[in-house]
Design a protein around this motif. Structure first.
Motif, PDB file in Angstrom:
ATOM      1  N   HIS A   1      42.658 -14.168  27.947  1.00 52.64           N
ATOM      2  CA  HIS A   1      43.301 -14.034  26.644  1.00 52.64           C
ATOM      3  C   HIS A   1      44.812 -14.034  26.833  1.00 52.64           C
TER       4      HIS A   1
ATOM      5  N   VAL B   1      46.867 -15.587  28.872  1.00 48.37           N
ATOM      6  CA  VAL B   1      47.254 -15.290  30.254  1.00 48.37           C
ATOM      7  C   VAL B   1      48.382 -16.221  30.693  1.00 48.37           C
TER       8      VAL B   1
ATOM      9  N   SER C   1      43.994 -19.218  27.091  1.00 49.65           N
ATOM     10  CA  SER C   1      42.898 -18.462  26.479  1.00 49.65           C
ATOM     11  C   SER C   1      41.631 -19.314  26.477  1.00 49.65           C
TER      12      SER C   1
ATOM     13  N   ARG D   1      41.481 -12.586  41.523  1.00 48.42           N
ATOM     14  CA  ARG D   1      42.550 -11.597  41.666  1.00 48.42           C
ATOM     15  C   ARG D   1      43.323 -11.755  42.963  1.00 48.42           C
TER      16      ARG D   1
ATOM     17  N   THR E   1      47.817 -11.794  40.453  1.00 57.33           N
ATOM     18  CA  THR E   1      47.752 -10.941  39.267  1.00 57.33           C
ATOM     19  C   THR E   1      48.515 -11.620  38.141  1.00 57.33           C
TER      20      THR E   1
ATOM     21  N   SER F   1      51.175 -11.682  32.401  1.00 58.13           N
ATOM     22  CA  SER F   1      50.872 -11.115  31.083  1.00 58.13           C
ATOM     23  C   SER F   1      49.511 -11.623  30.632  1.00 58.13           C
TER      24      SER F   1
ATOM     25  N   THR G   1      45.297 -10.765  29.402  1.00 61.34           N
ATOM     26  CA  THR G   1      44.154 -10.027  29.947  1.00 61.34           C
ATOM     27  C   THR G   1      43.112 -10.996  30.490  1.00 61.34           C
TER      28      THR G   1
ATOM     29  N   ARG H   1      39.079 -10.855  31.927  1.00 60.38           N
ATOM     30  CA  ARG H   1      37.852 -10.086  32.114  1.00 60.38           C
ATOM     31  C   ARG H   1      36.843 -10.937  32.879  1.00 60.38           C
TER      32      ARG H   1
ATOM     33  N   ARG I   1      38.098  -5.520  33.930  1.00 59.36           N
ATOM     34  CA  ARG I   1      39.395  -5.950  33.429  1.00 59.36           C
ATOM     35  C   ARG I   1      40.312  -6.047  34.644  1.00 59.36           C
TER      36      ARG I   1
ATOM     37  N   GLU J   1      43.416  -6.772  35.323  1.00 53.21           N
ATOM     38  CA  GLU J   1      44.744  -6.168  35.401  1.00 53.21           C
ATOM     39  C   GLU J   1      44.680  -4.660  35.618  1.00 53.21           C
ATOM     40  N   ARG J   2      43.517  -4.075  35.393  1.00 51.52           N
ATOM     41  CA  ARG J   2      43.364  -2.634  35.575  1.00 51.52           C
ATOM     42  C   ARG J   2      42.767  -2.257  36.925  1.00 51.52           C
TER      43      ARG J   2
END
Length: 236
Positions: free
Chosen positions: A5, A7, A22, A50, A53, A56, A58, A60, A65, A67-68
């Motif tokens: 989304h 990205v 997206s 990953r 990173t 900006s 998100t 999934r 997620r 970025e988390r």
């Protein structure tokens, strides 16, 4: 499921390989990723795994997620993704069996279970008789099959292949793609970046086309390009 989304991956103003991207891919889909060199295909794969990173947006992958996720959690993500790179890198002084066992050693899988998983993965790609061979003793096409076996060995729900038919003759390339379709029939998500227009036009599936890090086309059962040559297909 894989979902991007908005990205963006930014290095410098003149080096932004992914821009406001997206899209979503459902579990069990087969997707071709096409576009010219430098379009962002490999960059997209690095974001899914990953290795990079996102600057900006998100991402999934399944329940994660990205970025988390902390660095010490990334092994959980990568167990769910089987990656086949453009270059098939193996430990040259170890047999095919030992190369695959090395991957399982890292996951602390018992020797008994390793034997079962390795045998099953090699049978999947028709290479069960090559366990005692060394990497330099097999062909380019056979090396690619071993790379696929390595990607399959932990039974991941997602397989990513970056230009898997590059440097293969037509017969080997067709055999390789049939293998990916068999894998996909098990409800495994398969994403293949591809420069072979004839292959994409012959074995049609969803096509996501990238240009300058952005999606310019997302077509269900699309061809390699928006305007296809009907003669650009393989005769089976």
């Amino acid at each position: 499921m894989i979902e991007f989304h908005r990205v963006t991956k930014y290095f410098t103003q003149v080096n932004t390989p992914i821009k406001d991207l997206s899209f979503s891919i459902k579990q069990g889909e087969f997707v071709y990723l096409v576009g010219p060199s430098g379009a962002g295909k490999t960059s997209l794969f690095k974001l899914i795994t990953r290795e990079w990173t996102a600057t900006s947006g998100t991402i999934r992958v399944g329940n994660y997620r990205l970025e988390r996720m902390r660095t010490d959690q990334l092994y959980l993500l990568r167990r769910k993704i089987g990656m086949i790179n453009q270059s098939d890198l193996f430990l040259p002084n170890r047999t095919i069996y030992e190369n695959l066992a090395y991957c399982l050693d890292v996951l602390e899988i018992s020797r008994n279970e390793q034997e079962y998983l390795i045998t099953e993965a090699l049978e999947d790609v028709g290479m069960e008789n090559y366990q005692k061979y060394y990497p330099h003793e097999i062909s380019v096409g056979q090396s690619k099959k071993i790379a696929i076996a390595r990607a399959l060995i932990t039974k991941p729900p997602i397989i990513i292949a970056d230009e898997p038919t590059a440097n293969l003759d037509t017969k080997s390339a067709v055999e390789m793609m049939r293998l990916f379709f068999r894998i996909n029939q098990r409800k495994t998500t398969v994403i293949v970046s591809m420069h072979d227009s004839t292959m994409v036009n012959t074995l049609r599936n969803r096509v996501i086309e990238l240009k300058n890090g952005q999606i310019v086309r997302d077509a269900k059962e699309g061809g390699y390009s928006e305007f296809d040559d009907p003669k650009d297909v393989y005769v089976w």
